[in-house]
Design a protein around this motif. Structure first.
Motif, PDB file in Angstrom:
ATOM      1  N   LEU A  50      -0.386   8.348  27.121  1.00 16.69           N
ATOM      2  CA  LEU A  50       0.790   8.200  27.746  1.00 16.69           C
ATOM      3  C   LEU A  50       1.504   7.036  27.573  1.00 16.69           C
ATOM      4  CD1 LEU A  50       0.231  10.138  30.803  1.00 16.69           C
ATOM      5  CD2 LEU A  50       1.863  10.925  29.123  1.00 16.69           C
ATOM      6  N   ALA A  51       0.872   5.806  27.477  1.00 18.51           N
ATOM      7  CA  ALA A  51       1.782   4.643  27.315  1.00 18.51           C
ATOM      8  C   ALA A  51       2.077   4.619  25.766  1.00 18.51           C
ATOM      9  CB  ALA A  51       0.727   3.572  27.361  1.00 18.51           C
ATOM     10  N   ARG A  79      -4.292   7.868  29.534  1.00 16.87           N
ATOM     11  CA  ARG A  79      -3.396   6.852  29.942  1.00 16.87           C
ATOM     12  C   ARG A  79      -2.917   6.025  28.824  1.00 16.87           C
ATOM     13  NH1 ARG A  79      -6.756   2.394  33.240  1.00 16.87           N
ATOM     14  NH2 ARG A  79      -7.937   4.247  33.276  1.00 16.87           N
ATOM     15  N   PHE A  80      -3.623   5.692  27.780  1.00 21.43           N
ATOM     16  CA  PHE A  80      -3.223   5.191  26.746  1.00 21.43           C
ATOM     17  C   PHE A  80      -2.488   5.782  25.933  1.00 21.43           C
ATOM     18  CE2 PHE A  80      -7.578   3.102  27.700  1.00 21.43           C
ATOM     19  CZ  PHE A  80      -7.035   2.004  27.908  1.00 21.43           C
ATOM     20  N   ARG A  94      -8.518   9.671  27.012  1.00 22.46           N
ATOM     21  CA  ARG A  94      -7.898   8.552  26.840  1.00 22.46           C
ATOM     22  C   ARG A  94      -6.286   8.959  27.193  1.00 22.46           C
ATOM     23  NH1 ARG A  94      -9.774   4.616  23.291  1.00 22.46           N
ATOM     24  NH2 ARG A  94      -7.731   4.270  22.766  1.00 22.46           N
TER      25      ARG A  94
END
Length: 66
Positions: free
Chosen positions: A23-24, A20-21, A18
């Protein structure tokens, strides 16, 4: 100091796929704490906000490399 303390705590989120989430989340909290630095009024609030900023950006560099 906070970066080294929280860096290892961020790694399991990247290994679960996970990234990507995660890092956001890192970028949003990093931006919020950076913006809050404009409202620092004393040395105690400066040190505490710098600690939170370090905790927020702790997983950024290992996450980019992952």
């Amino acid at each position: 100091m906070a970066v080294t303390a929280f860096r290892s705590a961020e790694q399991p989120a990247f290994s679960k796929g996970r990234g990507r989430f995660w890092l956001a989340r890192i970028m949003i909290t990093w931006g919020l704490f950076s913006g809050a630095m404009a409202f620092v009024s004393g040395p105690i609030s400066f040190v505490s906000l710098r600690f939170l900023l370090g905790a927020a950006e702790a997983g950024f560099f290992p996450g980019i490399l992952f």
